[in-house]
Write a protein that holds these residues in place. Structure first.
Motif, PDB file in Angstrom:
ATOM      1  N   VAL A 172       0.872  -1.118  -0.146  1.00 51.05           N
ATOM      2  CA  VAL A 172      -0.066  -0.013   0.060  1.00 51.05           C
ATOM      3  C   VAL A 172       0.891   1.555  -0.075  1.00 51.05           C
ATOM      4  N   ALA A 173       1.806   1.232   0.838  1.00 47.69           N
ATOM      5  CA  ALA A 173       2.756   2.375   0.830  1.00 47.69           C
ATOM      6  C   ALA A 173       3.385   2.936  -0.432  1.00 47.69           C
ATOM      7  N   TYR A 221       2.186   2.092  -3.540  1.00 46.73           N
ATOM      8  CA  TYR A 221       1.017   2.657  -4.145  1.00 46.73           C
ATOM      9  C   TYR A 221       0.813   4.096  -3.935  1.00 46.73           C
ATOM     10  N   LEU A 222       0.525   4.486  -2.441  1.00 49.63           N
ATOM     11  CA  LEU A 222       0.431   5.669  -2.124  1.00 49.63           C
ATOM     12  C   LEU A 222       1.350   6.732  -2.621  1.00 49.63           C
ATOM     13  N   ILE A 276       0.851   7.382  -6.265  1.00 45.02           N
ATOM     14  CA  ILE A 276      -0.336   8.523  -6.413  1.00 45.02           C
ATOM     15  C   ILE A 276       0.148   9.772  -6.035  1.00 45.02           C
ATOM     16  N   ALA A 277       0.639   9.992  -4.873  1.00 46.28           N
ATOM     17  CA  ALA A 277       1.021  11.193  -4.332  1.00 46.28           C
ATOM     18  C   ALA A 277       1.901  11.899  -5.188  1.00 46.28           C
TER      19      ALA A 277
END
Length: 173
Positions: free
Chosen positions: A137-138, A140-141, A144-145
């Motif tokens: 998840v990190a 992917y975040l 996206i960021a």
């Protein structure tokens, strides 16, 4: 010698669709080098891509490093030549064709179409690479960021690279 010939032929074919540069081909290059031919592993491919992006010079340095890994200096020269020659000839004749067009509307249409093709291939490549290398998840975040900050701020890309490096050192990605 057959490996050099295989490298030359496969990269020459890739070069024909390299609108937008080698980065537009990264998912296919990754698939070829890591999955199909098993010349290198995923981590080595990622390392070579990072080196190529960090070093000054052309984006096709990833291909040069791949050739070097496979067959040393000769492999680097063969890979570099293979990725450059077909697209260079294609662009030479396309440019001559565009310069010969008298109608400015047709000329702009072709130029905009080529630009759209290049942008589309690069964005598609970025998306495919992100799906293949992001684990968790990190990651992917962070992706996206990074996209959001790139689109909506004037932050220098080095800040984003530094953030990614810090998160990597801390073991968060």
């Amino acid at each position: 010698m057959s490996m050099l010939l295989s490298l030359f032929l496969k990269l020459s074919v890739f070069s024909m669709i390299a609108f937008g540069g080698v980065n537009a081909l990264l998912p296919e290059l990754l698939n070829l080098a890591v999955n199909q031919e098993q010349w290198i592993d995923l981590q080595t491919f990622s390392d070579y891509f990072a080196i190529a992006q960090a070093a000054p010079g052309p984006n096709f340095m990833t291909v040069t490093l791949l050739g070097w890994h496979i067959y040393g200096i000769i492999g680097a020269l063969v890979a570099t030549f293979a990725i450059v020659w077909p697209s260079s000839i294609l662009i030479f004749f396309l440019q001559r064709f565009i310069l010969g067009i008298k109608d400015p509307v047709k000329k702009k249409s072709i130029q905009y179409a080529a630009a759209a093709l290049a942008i589309g291939l690069v964005l598609s490549s970025a998306w495919e690479i992100a799906l293949q290398i992001n684990h968790g998840v990190a990651a992917y975040l962070l992706t996206i960021a990074t996209i959001g900050l790139t689109l909506f701020t004037r932050w220098h890309p080095l800040y984003l690279i530094a953030i990614g490096a810090v998160l990597g050192v801390l073991g968060l990605i």
